[in-house]
Design an enzyme around this catalytic site. Structure first.
Site, mmCIF file in Angstrom:
data_model
loop_
_atom_site.group_PDB
_atom_site.id
_atom_site.type_symbol
_atom_site.label_atom_id
_atom_site.label_comp_id
_atom_site.label_asym_id
_atom_site.label_seq_id
_atom_site.Cartn_x
_atom_site.Cartn_y
_atom_site.Cartn_z
ATOM 1 N N GLY A 186 0.789 -1.155 -0.143
ATOM 2 C CA GLY A 186 -0.121 -0.041 0.125
ATOM 3 C C GLY A 186 0.776 1.286 0.021
ATOM 4 O O GLY A 186 0.395 2.392 0.201
ATOM 5 N N SER A 238 -2.933 -0.866 4.411
ATOM 6 C CA SER A 238 -4.051 -1.379 3.972
ATOM 7 C C SER A 238 -4.701 -2.114 5.127
ATOM 8 O O SER A 238 -4.665 -3.056 5.215
ATOM 9 C CB SER A 238 -3.825 -2.535 2.925
ATOM 10 O OG SER A 238 -5.284 -2.713 2.409
ATOM 11 N N LYS A 250 8.949 9.380 -8.065
ATOM 12 C CA LYS A 250 9.142 8.105 -8.214
ATOM 13 C C LYS A 250 10.641 7.552 -8.513
ATOM 14 O O LYS A 250 10.762 7.762 -9.767
ATOM 15 C CB LYS A 250 8.210 7.307 -9.058
ATOM 16 C CG LYS A 250 8.110 5.834 -9.327
ATOM 17 C CD LYS A 250 7.764 5.221 -7.683
ATOM 18 C CE LYS A 250 7.638 3.687 -8.011
ATOM 19 N NZ LYS A 250 7.016 2.897 -6.656
#
Length: 238
Positions: free
Chosen positions: A14, A171, A37
């Site tokens: 997640g 999550s 990223k």
């Protein structure tokens, strides 16, 4: 905290959705945000990557990506197989530092776990964090097995002299099992750092407007949210 490095304890925990939640919460607090990223793998040139997904969910962030490789492998392996230049920690740090001169907050998202290799020399996200002298947010799974991977990750961060900003659960299940509920008390203990959030399972499937409205309620005040770790733990107590 102009730069925050975000790593997972492994893949599929997640990390990208937590990054989006941190970005959305910072935007709601009036801060300008960039998301970097370091290396995107397993995505075709015409597909949105993780940085674009953060922008879709969070809103008006600057999305940047240093390299993209088509196969879903560790960046060093994916670069080698694609015959492309790898990403080096120095490039990650240099780009993040430049973005930090133009934004209030820069989120640097890794690929998989902390020690996933970027290049043949063994460079990792941890090396980039050392160069940046940036704190690291660790995104962990909720259930059985997460205590081991979280402790290993945070031990390695401290061995390198890095600050562990905290742990976020990437999550949180709608029907949490016994291990997940017990881990709310145990994760801060093994990490030696506070629990800074719990993002609900399926949050990434929310409409962007709903995601942005809910994100501050998933994160602690350290991340500019309103989530109360102790109250959450008490509600979920086994």
């Amino acid at each position: 905290m102009p730069v925050l490095v975000i790593t997972g304890t492994g893949t599929e925990v997640g990390k990208t959705v937590v990054t989006a939640a941190v970005a959305a919460t910072a935007l709601a607090a009036g801060r300008s945000v960039a998301v970097l990223k370091a290396a995107q793998t397993g995505v075709r040139p015409d597909e949105p990557g993780d940085a674009e997904e953060v922008a879709r969910l969070a809103g008006a962030v600057t999305a940047a990506e240093l390299a993209r490789y088509p196969e879903p492998l560790a960046p060093a392996t994916a670069a080698r197989r694609a015959g492309r230049a790898p990403v080096h920690p120095e490039e990650v740090a240099e780009t993040a530092a430049k973005l930090a001169t133009e934004h209030d907050l820069v989120l640097v998202e890794g690929a998989g776990g902390l020690l996933v290799r970027f290049d043949a020399a063994g460079g990792t996200l941890a090396d980039a964090a050392v160069l940046l002298r940036a704190p690291v947010l660790v995104v962990a799974a909720a259930g059985l097995g997460t205590l081991n991977t979280t402790e290993l990750t945070t031990r390695e961060l401290r061995r390198r002299g890095l600050e562990v900003a905290g742990v976020a659960i990437g999550s949180w299940p709608s029907a949490a099992d016994l291990a997940s509920r017990c881990n709310l008390a145990d994760l801060p203990d093994v990490a030696g750092a506070p629990l800074l959030g719990a993002v609900p399972d399926g949050a990434g499937a929310l409409a962007p407007e709903a995601f942005r409205a809910a994100a501050p309620h998933w994160l602690a005040p350290r991340l500019e949210g309103t989530w109360d770790a102790e109250a959450f733990r008490v509600r979920q107590a086994p």
